[in-house]
Design a protein around this motif. Structure first.
Motif, PDB file in Angstrom:
ATOM      1  N   ARG A  91       8.317  -0.238   4.341  1.00 33.58           N
ATOM      2  CA  ARG A  91       7.196   0.100   3.473  1.00 33.58           C
ATOM      3  C   ARG A  91       5.893  -0.527   3.938  1.00 33.58           C
ATOM      4  O   ARG A  91       5.122  -1.068   3.166  1.00 33.58           O
ATOM      5  CB  ARG A  91       7.467  -0.320   2.035  1.00 33.58           C
ATOM      6  N   ALA A 108      -6.469  12.496   9.757  1.00 31.75           N
ATOM      7  CA  ALA A 108      -7.556  11.642   9.259  1.00 31.75           C
ATOM      8  C   ALA A 108      -7.009  10.584   8.308  1.00 31.75           C
ATOM      9  O   ALA A 108      -7.393   9.414   8.363  1.00 31.75           O
ATOM     10  CB  ALA A 108      -8.606  12.504   8.560  1.00 31.75           C
ATOM     11  N   LEU A 109      -6.082  10.998   7.434  1.00 32.92           N
ATOM     12  CA  LEU A 109      -5.509  10.031   6.483  1.00 32.92           C
ATOM     13  C   LEU A 109      -4.724   8.956   7.219  1.00 32.92           C
ATOM     14  O   LEU A 109      -4.770   7.784   6.850  1.00 32.92           O
ATOM     15  CB  LEU A 109      -4.601  10.751   5.484  1.00 32.92           C
ATOM     16  N   ARG A 163      -6.239  16.943   8.100  1.00 35.11           N
ATOM     17  CA  ARG A 163      -6.291  15.992   7.001  1.00 35.11           C
ATOM     18  C   ARG A 163      -5.250  14.888   7.164  1.00 35.11           C
ATOM     19  O   ARG A 163      -5.585  13.698   7.055  1.00 35.11           O
ATOM     20  CB  ARG A 163      -6.105  16.724   5.672  1.00 35.11           C
ATOM     21  N   TYR A 214      -5.310  -0.297   6.719  1.00 33.79           N
ATOM     22  CA  TYR A 214      -4.994  -1.015   5.489  1.00 33.79           C
ATOM     23  C   TYR A 214      -3.602  -1.629   5.574  1.00 33.79           C
ATOM     24  O   TYR A 214      -2.781  -1.206   6.377  1.00 33.79           O
ATOM     25  CB  TYR A 214      -5.021  -0.058   4.289  1.00 33.79           C
ATOM     26  N   ARG A 215      -3.357  -2.607   4.725  1.00 35.37           N
ATOM     27  CA  ARG A 215      -1.984  -3.050   4.447  1.00 35.37           C
ATOM     28  C   ARG A 215      -1.605  -2.385   3.143  1.00 35.37           C
ATOM     29  O   ARG A 215      -2.253  -2.622   2.118  1.00 35.37           O
ATOM     30  CB  ARG A 215      -1.929  -4.569   4.274  1.00 35.37           C
ATOM     31  N   TRP A 216      -0.542  -1.556   3.164  1.00 35.22           N
ATOM     32  CA  TRP A 216      -0.228  -0.772   1.983  1.00 35.22           C
ATOM     33  C   TRP A 216       1.257  -0.519   1.920  1.00 35.22           C
ATOM     34  O   TRP A 216       1.868  -0.200   2.943  1.00 35.22           O
ATOM     35  CB  TRP A 216      -1.012   0.555   2.028  1.00 35.22           C
ATOM     36  N   ASP A 217       1.850  -0.632   0.739  1.00 33.76           N
ATOM     37  CA  ASP A 217       3.293  -0.401   0.615  1.00 33.76           C
ATOM     38  C   ASP A 217       3.605   1.030   0.188  1.00 33.76           C
ATOM     39  O   ASP A 217       4.746   1.358  -0.085  1.00 33.76           O
ATOM     40  CB  ASP A 217       3.933  -1.411  -0.347  1.00 33.76           C
ATOM     41  N   GLY A 218       2.600   1.881   0.118  1.00 36.14           N
ATOM     42  CA  GLY A 218       2.839   3.284  -0.202  1.00 36.14           C
ATOM     43  C   GLY A 218       2.659   3.614  -1.668  1.00 36.14           C
ATOM     44  O   GLY A 218       2.566   4.775  -2.035  1.00 36.14           O
ATOM     45  N   ILE A 219       2.630   2.610  -2.527  1.00 26.54           N
ATOM     46  CA  ILE A 219       2.518   2.860  -3.969  1.00 26.54           C
ATOM     47  C   ILE A 219       1.377   2.035  -4.572  1.00 26.54           C
ATOM     48  O   ILE A 219       0.432   2.573  -5.119  1.00 26.54           O
ATOM     49  CB  ILE A 219       3.827   2.486  -4.705  1.00 26.54           C
ATOM     50  N   GLY A 220       1.490   0.743  -4.452  1.00 23.94           N
ATOM     51  CA  GLY A 220       0.579  -0.169  -5.133  1.00 23.94           C
ATOM     52  C   GLY A 220      -0.805  -0.199  -4.498  1.00 23.94           C
ATOM     53  O   GLY A 220      -1.159   0.675  -3.709  1.00 23.94           O
ATOM     54  N   ALA A 221      -1.572  -1.208  -4.847  1.00 19.29           N
ATOM     55  CA  ALA A 221      -2.912  -1.336  -4.308  1.00 19.29           C
ATOM     56  C   ALA A 221      -2.839  -1.736  -2.825  1.00 19.29           C
ATOM     57  O   ALA A 221      -1.870  -2.320  -2.371  1.00 19.29           O
ATOM     58  CB  ALA A 221      -3.672  -2.390  -5.097  1.00 19.29           C
ATOM     59  N   SER A 222      -3.877  -1.380  -2.081  1.00 20.59           N
ATOM     60  CA  SER A 222      -3.897  -1.681  -0.652  1.00 20.59           C
ATOM     61  C   SER A 222      -5.000  -2.691  -0.354  1.00 20.59           C
ATOM     62  O   SER A 222      -5.946  -2.816  -1.123  1.00 20.59           O
ATOM     63  CB  SER A 222      -4.140  -0.397   0.133  1.00 20.59           C
ATOM     64  N   GLN A 272      -7.007   6.543   8.525  1.00 20.52           N
ATOM     65  CA  GLN A 272      -7.519   5.704   7.436  1.00 20.52           C
ATOM     66  C   GLN A 272      -6.471   4.669   7.006  1.00 20.52           C
ATOM     67  O   GLN A 272      -6.766   3.485   6.891  1.00 20.52           O
ATOM     68  CB  GLN A 272      -7.883   6.586   6.241  1.00 20.52           C
ATOM     69  N   TYR A 273      -5.228   5.142   6.779  1.00 18.82           N
ATOM     70  CA  TYR A 273      -4.159   4.230   6.344  1.00 18.82           C
ATOM     71  C   TYR A 273      -3.945   3.103   7.348  1.00 18.82           C
ATOM     72  O   TYR A 273      -3.570   1.998   6.978  1.00 18.82           O
ATOM     73  CB  TYR A 273      -2.838   4.986   6.172  1.00 18.82           C
TER      74      TYR A 273
END
Lengths: 322, 451
Positions: A290, A61-62, A58, A69-77, A65-66
């Motif tokens: 982040r 796979a995650l 898992r 994306y552009r993602w700061d770990g908390i907010g929307a991606s 997947q991550y």
């Protein structure tokens, strides 16, 4: 049975196969005694499989997947596609960290395996003496010491006033004394030396146990043919240890490519990114910058790199005779 | 048999696939929603009289927050504490997740921009109004204000509070200073250069500084030099991420060139790139190094370890009598937007700044100036101590309006990934001052624009 039950009211043999019929049908499978249904096997595997799925598959796979994306770990991606992967190979800092990891293979793999072979065959020759036991223990000690403690101890040894420089100065080499971990040209080799020290014991013990399986008559025969110690070593010992060497190389190459703790404790990637490795870069990207997506992309690339290097080693060192 | 195998295979796929598929949507989005309006507080809140347990997440290694919490419980016995401690680096990495998943009432905070952007911190404007924090010197709270969206700092709503505010400058070893005939702190940059040269030729290390690992301590003298060559305003603008701000300015270039001159003259230890903060402190305390660029969080420690032997001065200006500036930052604590006892936590923060006993602890234990009104009660501090001179320096900085945040705080990654490696390269002669500033600025632009 005074009252007819619905079941006994009908003829059992007519509606369902009786025990005899079942036995007859399955008899070929029963020849080995009591047969257990095949799903029971899965039941035994299930706990381990469950753990493996949840804690290994898992996350992988995650991570994949991550990495898209552009993602700061908390907010929307936001969707980034393969953009993060492009950056891994085009950002000079990120790519340099991969190169550093490849350079570390020389210290983490080549030195422990070559030196380990030499030491193991020496120890085997003096196997009866107490010295062999002491040597084995001393060499294996780094495996028992936590890497963090080893890293701290080595950073003291290699500091500008540490033991390494004291020794150099005492033999008149004060001119080359320096802060080994703080100098651009020596920091990476210095980190490599720590790794070599840690992994040498593991390789020595592995090779030593492999040597104990070699048939002694081979050596006797060689000696009768007039082979010297070197000839014995290259014609008997090394070829017989093909699989053990394979394990050593695989384990140490992975340790080099995925190195983190030694570098984190001794240099934290410095000075000026001279010892930055992918493991540390992933950590910085994810937790200080982040950029979870970039960190994941680099992690996936690192995983593929490890597979790319480890699989050919496995293939090369496979025991052809079996 | 074959059908059964296939069934098993399918079950396996379902189990594995199910576990893998968890979270197939885009990641994220579990951050709290923004508050509709900034919390308006009718009367000044209190901790009440019912038993309350405040959850606090503090930085380990510094006794101040614990001493304050103990004193607070003494004065308000209904308040108990549940304190979790970590190193600052750990807090920095964990801050967003902890604030989102396990919200503390009170937490030591790293750089707050990203936390505010994700609505993880409580807007303190309501408390500021109720407690009258608005009437304190504005510079105290400036660094903790953020414009809507959390992008620009230095203006907008208040999202954190300080337990005190620190002051940086130059410590010096009085015994070594006497050896080179330095009887009073240098009044200009030229006088400082002169003292450095004299120390060097007397065989004394002129500057005790750290620059190893992931913490480039040369950023301290660099920023002090920047503030000597130019005004602090544009530096703050850059740190606050104001649109169009740049670190690559002519006066900052002069400052970086000046630092390079110090490096080339051998004013730092030869192994400065391998020296961490703790090593620097132990060497300086042992008497290795005339000057050290550091902050007043060490005042108490130095007063204890080298009583009477340490002096402190602010970075001298280029022109005699010129305005002075210094890095000065509040010891930031914030309240989670999901905190259960926000009112009590805010009451505690106000108490720290206004209660005489709390202010005394702030100075004596923390070594720094307390927050609070300009005429707030100040404890007696012996005249010849470092603590006294750092407190005086604070007054001078307030007068010159010279408080700056630290250039390392501009973004979450700028210190570890830009300043530190660049300064280490400058020490090794692998980077020029021009390229150093250009490189930091380009990292900054991509981080500010990209996040």
């Amino acid at each position: 049975m005074t009252r007819p039950t619905p079941e006994s009211a009908v003829d059992p043999d007519a509606t369902r196969p009786g025990p005899a019929a079942v036995t007859r049908k399955r008899s070929p499978a029963r020849s080995g005694g009591l047969r257990t249904p095949s799903w029971v096997g899965w039941l035994f595997v299930a706990p381990a499989l469950g753990f493996y799925a949840v804690f290994v598959l898992r996350p992988i796979a995650l991570t994949v997947q991550y990495s898209m994306y552009r993602w700061d770990g908390i907010g929307a991606s936001t969707w980034a596609g393969l953009g993060n992967y492009v950056k891994v190979f085009t950002d000079p800092d990120l790519f340099a960290s991969i190169l550093n990891a490849i350079k570390l293979i020389a210290f983490f793999s080549v030195i422990p395996v070559v030196l380990g072979l030499a030491i193991a065959s020496t120890i085997r020759r003096i196997a009866e003496s107490r010295l062999a036991l002491v040597a084995r223990t001393v060499l294996f000690l780094p495996q028992v010491i936590p890497l963090v403690a080893a890293g701290i101890a080595w950073s003291w040894l290699m500091s500008s006033t540490g033991l390494v420089n004291q020794l150099l100065t005492s033999v008149g080499l004060g001119g080359v004394a320096r802060a080994w971990l703080g100098d651009f040209s020596t920091a990476l080799p210095a980190v490599g030396v720590i790794g070599a020290w840690v992994l040498l014991g593991l390789c020595t013990i592995l090779l030593l146990s492999g040597m104990s399986k070699i048939d002694m008559s081979l050596y006797e025969a060689a000696r009768m043919d007039g082979a010297g110690p070197m000839r014995e070593f290259f014609s008997i010992t090394v070829p017989s240890l093909r699989q053990e060497i394979g394990v050593c190389v695989t384990v140490t190459v992975i340790a080099a490519l995925a190195s983190f703790d030694i570098v984190y404790v001794s240099t934290q990637g410095g000075p000026g990114n001279a010892t930055m490795v992918p493991g540390l870069e992933i950590y910085y990207l994810a937790f200080s910058e982040r950029q979870v997506g970039m960190a994941s992309a680099l992690a996936v690339v690192l995983m593929l790199l490890v597979l790319l290097v480890a699989l050919p080693i496995q293939w090369l060192t496979k025991d052809r005779s079996s | 048999m074959s059908r059964r195998t296939r069934w098993n295979g399918a079950a396996l796929a379902v189990v594995m696939g199910g576990s893998l598929a968890a979270g197939c949507g885009a990641p994220g989005g579990d951050a709290p929603q923004p508050e509709a309006t900034s919390a308006s507080v009718a009367a000044a809140p209190t901790c009440g009289t019912a038993p309350v347990t405040l959850n606090a997440y503090i930085e380990t290694g510094f006794p101040l927050p614990k001493e304050l919490s103990t004193e607070f419980s003494k004065q308000y016995p209904n308040v108990k504490w549940n304190i979790r401690e970590d190193q600052f680096a750990v807090i920095t990495q964990n801050a967003p997740r902890v604030l989102a998943d396990d919200p503390p009432d009170l937490m030591r905070l790293p750089q707050v921009s990203e936390l505010v952007k994700n609505n993880l911190l409580k807007n303190l404007d309501g408390y500021a109004k109720a407690f009258g924090w608005d009437s304190w010197p504005a510079s105290q709270l400036e660094q903790m204000r953020l414009a809507p969206g959390g992008k620009t700092r230095g203006e907008g709503s208040l999202y954190a509070m300080g337990l005190n505010f620190s002051m940086t400058g130059v410590f010096y070893n009085k015994k070594l200073a006497a050896k080179i005939g330095m009887s009073s702190p240098p009044a200009t940059l030229a006088e400082l250069d002169d003292a450095l040269a004299k120390a060097k030729s007397a065989g004394i290390t002129p500057i005790a500084q750290f620059n190893g690992g992931a913490t480039g301590g040369l950023a301290f003298p660099l920023q002090d030099l920047m503030a000597a060559y130019g005004p602090p305003g544009p530096i703050n603008d850059w740190i606050y991420q104001k649109p169009g701000a740049t670190i690559d300015t002519p006066s900052n270039l002069q400052a970086t060139q000046h630092l390079e001159k110090w490096i080339k003259a051998g004013y730092f230890w030869k192994d400065v790139n391998a020296v961490d903060y703790a090593t620097m402190m132990s060497r300086f305390i042992k008497g290795d190094g005339l000057f050290s660029f550091n902050g007043d969080w060490e005042s108490g420690n130095l007063d204890k370890q080298m009583p009477g032997d340490v002096g402190f001065f602010l970075m001298p200006p280029v022109q005699q009598g010129g305005k002075q500036a210094a890095m000065s930052a509040p010891l930031t604590y914030g309240i989670s937007s999901r905190a259960k006892n926000a009112d009590c936590a805010a009451f505690f923060l106000n108490w720290v700044a206004t209660d005489p006993k709390a202010r005394e602890i702030g100075v004596k234990v923390g070594g720094s100036h307390p927050m609070g009104p300009a005429d707030g009660p100040m404890p007696e501090v012996a005249k010849d101590t470092v603590t006294a001179s750092t407190l005086d320096a604070g007054a001078k900085i307030a007068e010159d309006n010279g408080a700056m945040d630290f250039i390392a705080n501009a973004t979450g990654a700028i210190y570890a990934k830009s300043w530190t490696p660049q300064l280490q390269k400058l020490v090794a002669g692998q980077q020029t001052p021009e390229e150093l500033l250009k490189s930091v600025q380009s990292d900054y632009t991509s981080q500010v624009g990209g996040s």
